[in-house]
Design an enzyme around this catalytic site. Sequence first.
Site, PDB file in Angstrom:
ATOM      1  N   ASP A 179      -4.416 -10.223  13.063  1.00 40.90           N
ATOM      2  CA  ASP A 179      -4.610  -8.807  13.392  1.00 40.90           C
ATOM      3  C   ASP A 179      -3.619  -8.490  14.516  1.00 40.90           C
ATOM      4  O   ASP A 179      -3.805  -8.893  15.674  1.00 40.90           O
ATOM      5  CB  ASP A 179      -6.058  -8.550  13.845  1.00 40.90           C
ATOM      6  CG  ASP A 179      -6.315  -7.058  13.937  1.00 40.90           C
ATOM      7  OD1 ASP A 179      -5.470  -6.345  14.522  1.00 40.90           O
ATOM      8  OD2 ASP A 179      -7.337  -6.600  13.415  1.00 40.90           O
ATOM      9  N   ILE A 180      -2.563  -7.755  14.165  1.00 39.04           N
ATOM     10  CA  ILE A 180      -1.442  -7.554  15.098  1.00 39.04           C
ATOM     11  C   ILE A 180      -1.898  -6.808  16.350  1.00 39.04           C
ATOM     12  O   ILE A 180      -1.661  -7.244  17.485  1.00 39.04           O
ATOM     13  CB  ILE A 180      -0.307  -6.769  14.406  1.00 39.04           C
ATOM     14  CG1 ILE A 180       0.197  -7.560  13.201  1.00 39.04           C
ATOM     15  CG2 ILE A 180       0.814  -6.457  15.384  1.00 39.04           C
ATOM     16  CD1 ILE A 180       1.137  -6.792  12.293  1.00 39.04           C
ATOM     17  N   ASP A 203      -4.269  -6.828   5.305  1.00 39.28           N
ATOM     18  CA  ASP A 203      -5.222  -7.720   5.981  1.00 39.28           C
ATOM     19  C   ASP A 203      -5.115  -9.145   5.447  1.00 39.28           C
ATOM     20  O   ASP A 203      -5.480 -10.091   6.133  1.00 39.28           O
ATOM     21  CB  ASP A 203      -6.647  -7.190   5.785  1.00 39.28           C
ATOM     22  CG  ASP A 203      -6.882  -5.931   6.608  1.00 39.28           C
ATOM     23  OD1 ASP A 203      -6.414  -5.898   7.762  1.00 39.28           O
ATOM     24  OD2 ASP A 203      -7.510  -4.983   6.098  1.00 39.28           O
ATOM     25  N   LYS A 250     -13.602  -0.222  15.382  1.00 41.34           N
ATOM     26  CA  LYS A 250     -12.274  -0.847  15.556  1.00 41.34           C
ATOM     27  C   LYS A 250     -11.785  -0.694  17.000  1.00 41.34           C
ATOM     28  O   LYS A 250     -11.153  -1.592  17.551  1.00 41.34           O
ATOM     29  CB  LYS A 250     -11.268  -0.223  14.585  1.00 41.34           C
ATOM     30  CG  LYS A 250     -11.503  -0.668  13.143  1.00 41.34           C
ATOM     31  CD  LYS A 250     -10.596   0.039  12.139  1.00 41.34           C
ATOM     32  CE  LYS A 250     -10.958  -0.418  10.718  1.00 41.34           C
ATOM     33  NZ  LYS A 250     -10.282   0.319   9.658  1.00 41.34           N
ATOM     34  N   ASN A 264       0.860  -1.197   0.000  1.00 38.75           N
ATOM     35  CA  ASN A 264       0.000   0.000   0.000  1.00 38.75           C
ATOM     36  C   ASN A 264       0.895   1.245   0.000  1.00 38.75           C
ATOM     37  O   ASN A 264       2.119   1.140  -0.055  1.00 38.75           O
ATOM     38  CB  ASN A 264      -0.944  -0.029   1.208  1.00 38.75           C
ATOM     39  CG  ASN A 264      -0.173  -0.114   2.500  1.00 38.75           C
ATOM     40  OD1 ASN A 264       0.556   0.812   2.860  1.00 38.75           O
ATOM     41  ND2 ASN A 264      -0.285  -1.237   3.203  1.00 38.75           N
ATOM     42  N   LYS A 313     -11.173  -4.306  18.598  1.00 40.38           N
ATOM     43  CA  LYS A 313      -9.766  -4.663  18.806  1.00 40.38           C
ATOM     44  C   LYS A 313      -9.337  -4.469  20.255  1.00 40.38           C
ATOM     45  O   LYS A 313      -8.167  -4.639  20.591  1.00 40.38           O
ATOM     46  CB  LYS A 313      -8.877  -3.850  17.850  1.00 40.38           C
ATOM     47  CG  LYS A 313      -9.178  -4.162  16.362  1.00 40.38           C
ATOM     48  CD  LYS A 313      -8.249  -3.394  15.424  1.00 40.38           C
ATOM     49  CE  LYS A 313      -8.656  -3.566  13.960  1.00 40.38           C
ATOM     50  NZ  LYS A 313      -7.579  -4.019  13.099  1.00 40.38           N
ATOM     51  N   LYS A 337       9.078 -17.021 -10.640  1.00 41.65           N
ATOM     52  CA  LYS A 337       8.315 -15.907 -11.201  1.00 41.65           C
ATOM     53  C   LYS A 337       7.130 -16.446 -12.011  1.00 41.65           C
ATOM     54  O   LYS A 337       7.307 -17.337 -12.860  1.00 41.65           O
ATOM     55  CB  LYS A 337       9.237 -15.074 -12.105  1.00 41.65           C
ATOM     56  CG  LYS A 337       8.560 -13.859 -12.679  1.00 41.65           C
ATOM     57  CD  LYS A 337       9.504 -13.088 -13.586  1.00 41.65           C
ATOM     58  CE  LYS A 337       8.741 -12.000 -14.317  1.00 41.65           C
ATOM     59  NZ  LYS A 337       9.502 -11.414 -15.397  1.00 41.65           N
TER      60      LYS A 337
END
Length: 402
Positions: A306-307, A279, A337, A210, A341, A289
């Site tokens: 999920d850390i 995720d 969240k 990202n 969490k 490759k």
Amino acid sequence: MQILQDKKIVLGISGGIAAYKTPELVRRLKEQGADVRVVMTEGAKAFITPLTLQAVSGNQVADSLLDTQAELAMGHIELAKWADIIIIAPATADIVARIACGMANDLLSTLCLATTAPIAITPAMNQQMWHAQATQDNIAKLTERGCLIWGPGSGEQACGDIGLGRMLEVNDIVTLSSDFFADKYLTHQHWVITAGPTREAIDPVRYISNHSSGKMGYAIAHAALRAGAKVTLITGPVAISAPTGCELIHVSSAEEMHQQALKFAPHCSTFVACAAVADYRVAKIATQKIKKSSEAMQLELVRNHDIVADVASLKHKPFMVGFAAETQNVEHYARGKLMRKNLDLIAANDVAKSGQGFNSDNNALTLFSAIDKTEIPLASKQIVANHLVSLINQHFLAKQDS
Ligand code: PMT
């Protein structure tokens, strides 16, 4: 008020090529409100004139122990007592050695012996001279005595060599100076911070990632460090430098970040999850490759751990701060969240707005607890981080008191 306002700084300049940067350093320190008095060695005067330094500092430059006129104005003992800090920039191998030995054979080395102020040394020398055992022994001796060693940086040197030994940039020296005087309200706290993106391998040459640059997480690490915390920064791959003084743990994938987070979190006071963690990861990473064979292809993805949620479920969980990067319904998703969490706080950013969020130099956050919310308005990520770290600490202390 600026942190360096009315701070009394003796800038000791020794004879290295980086001395040409010192007028700019004096100007920047003065812009921050500091009163700067310059002391030059004989060698320094071969690179830059006292007149230049006198003009930019607005104070007479001191360069001799045996100058009766100068001693009448502000004698060396008086100058040693006047200083809130002595910064030696550039610090050559010679001045490092002389201070380490306790010599007093010129004004600058004498001041270092006569002062009770902290001494910050910003080394600048050829990379081989920096690596020489004698220099390393001297630096170790000075560190043991409590001197601050700022740098050196790495890169191309005036002599053509490449390596460690460059004087830190002027900006970095000014930042370290104000960090030194900053309020150390996080002393005895240990913060673990995740930052940057993760990379989920597809095959040996491709990955899913990202746009996180790491700037927000690194700014938080810097803010926590300057407030006196011990900082462990667990970082995905980024192109920026980490703040001086943190324990830096490099990872690539979410699974690696998960492992390191669970290793360090049980020992910390505060955990801040600023990383943009994937995720999902690819179910089966190709060992070779992947070749183009058809018009379309499908990748099977599986959920990553999920850390932040896993750290929050530890028996002895630290104070937990998550981030929420949202493009719509920011408050609704962020509060979801926060609860799901099991966090103490969540810092939400609207990443759909231009000029903030991913890869921008600026950001704006809303910090949610279970019962309230605080806006941190749009500003540079460092200013936002300074504000955020102070708010996190207020909530941390309030939780301890309750
Ligand atoms: O790095 P910059 O370019 O400076 O950009 C900063 C930023 C936009 C990345 C940062 O401000 C930010 O919002 N970071 C969190 C990004 C994110 O992944 O948000 P999320 O809403 O998807 O995740 C919620 C929280 O869970 C985050 O604390 C995240 O670190 C954590 N998480 C998510 C997934 C996962 N598998 N493990 C996690 O710990």
